[in-house]
Scaffold this motif. Structure first.
Motif, PDB file in Angstrom:
ATOM      1  N   PHE A 114       0.822  -1.212   0.000  1.00  0.00           N
ATOM      2  CA  PHE A 114       0.000   0.000   0.000  1.00  0.00           C
ATOM      3  C   PHE A 114       0.857   1.264   0.000  1.00  0.00           C
ATOM      4  N   LEU A 115       2.005   1.228   0.660  1.00  0.00           N
ATOM      5  CA  LEU A 115       2.909   2.384   0.610  1.00  0.00           C
ATOM      6  C   LEU A 115       3.457   2.588  -0.798  1.00  0.00           C
ATOM      7  N   LEU A 116       3.873   1.501  -1.450  1.00  0.00           N
ATOM      8  CA  LEU A 116       4.390   1.616  -2.814  1.00  0.00           C
ATOM      9  C   LEU A 116       3.294   2.073  -3.764  1.00  0.00           C
ATOM     10  N   SER A 152      -1.521  -3.950 -11.441  1.00  0.00           N
ATOM     11  CA  SER A 152      -1.755  -4.124 -10.014  1.00  0.00           C
ATOM     12  C   SER A 152      -1.297  -5.504  -9.566  1.00  0.00           C
ATOM     13  N   GLY A 153      -1.588  -6.528 -10.362  1.00  0.00           N
ATOM     14  CA  GLY A 153      -1.130  -7.871 -10.048  1.00  0.00           C
ATOM     15  C   GLY A 153       0.378  -7.958 -10.087  1.00  0.00           C
ATOM     16  N   ASN A 154       0.999  -7.279 -11.052  1.00  0.00           N
ATOM     17  CA  ASN A 154       2.452  -7.253 -11.145  1.00  0.00           C
ATOM     18  C   ASN A 154       3.053  -6.557  -9.934  1.00  0.00           C
ATOM     19  N   LEU A 155       2.420  -5.506  -9.465  1.00  0.00           N
ATOM     20  CA  LEU A 155       2.903  -4.772  -8.296  1.00  0.00           C
ATOM     21  C   LEU A 155       2.799  -5.628  -7.034  1.00  0.00           C
ATOM     22  N   VAL A 156       1.700  -6.368  -6.897  1.00  0.00           N
ATOM     23  CA  VAL A 156       1.531  -7.256  -5.743  1.00  0.00           C
ATOM     24  C   VAL A 156       2.591  -8.349  -5.764  1.00  0.00           C
TER      25      VAL A 156
END
Length: 179
Positions: A114-116, A152-156
């Motif tokens: 969430f910070l990123l 978003s999936g890549n970020l997770v």
């Protein structure tokens, strides 16, 4: 503020220095993962790694200091014994530590994600975007929606990999330290 507010006479400098060491270890590992997987330049990936690690460390210490007064006396005693003498009195403590480590790992992962995500939205940074020219407005809208979901999936996934690698190295250091 209370009248008798003062710094403690015994300060856990070892715990603070080890946290500083862990942050110094986690930053380059996570910056490397961000650079390779999210295609950030080295400066940006280092900035994001420093930011999320320092913010999550501050939030973690804050949560510790808020929850510490609520702990039972036996747990407080074990915590103090570990911080100052690097050993435990009770054999049941290791089970509690393993459970706490899993909770801390996933809480840190969620915090870092969430910070990123917040930093990327705040700084309006594209997340591994690919430039394409859709032919119609409908395709553009569908492509943007699917691209956001993919990003978003890549970020997770990237945050999970980075957090897992840094925690693995920190765990190895703790195991070497305990022997």
């Amino acid at each position: 503020m209370p009248e008798n507010w003062m710094l403690p006479r015994i300060f856990p400098i070892g715990g603070i220095l080890f946290d500083f060491l862990f942050v110094l270890i986690a930053i380059p590992i996570e910056a490397y993962v961000f650079h390779k997987r999210l295609k950030f330049d080295k400066k940006s990936s280092t900035f994001y790694a420093i930011s999320i690690n320092l913010f999550s460390s501050v939030i973690g210490w804050f949560m510790f200091f808020v929850s510490e007064p609520m702990l039972p006396i036996q747990v407080k005693s074990e915590l103090i014994n570990y911080m100052f003498f690097n050993n435990f009195k009770s054999p049941n403590t290791q089970t509690l530590i393993i459970l706490t480590a899993f909770i801390i790992f996933f809480a840190t992962f969620l915090m870092k994600y969430f910070l990123l995500r917040g930093l990327l939205l705040l700084l309006d940074e594209p997340i591994a975007k690919k430039e394409e020219e859709p032919k119609t407005f409908q395709r553009r809208k569908l492509h943007t929606f699917s691209n956001l979901r993919l990003q978003s999936g890549n970020l997770v996934t990237t945050t999970l990999i980075a957090n897992s690698l840094s925690y693995s190295v920190i765990t190895i250091i703790l195991l070497v330290r305990s022997k």
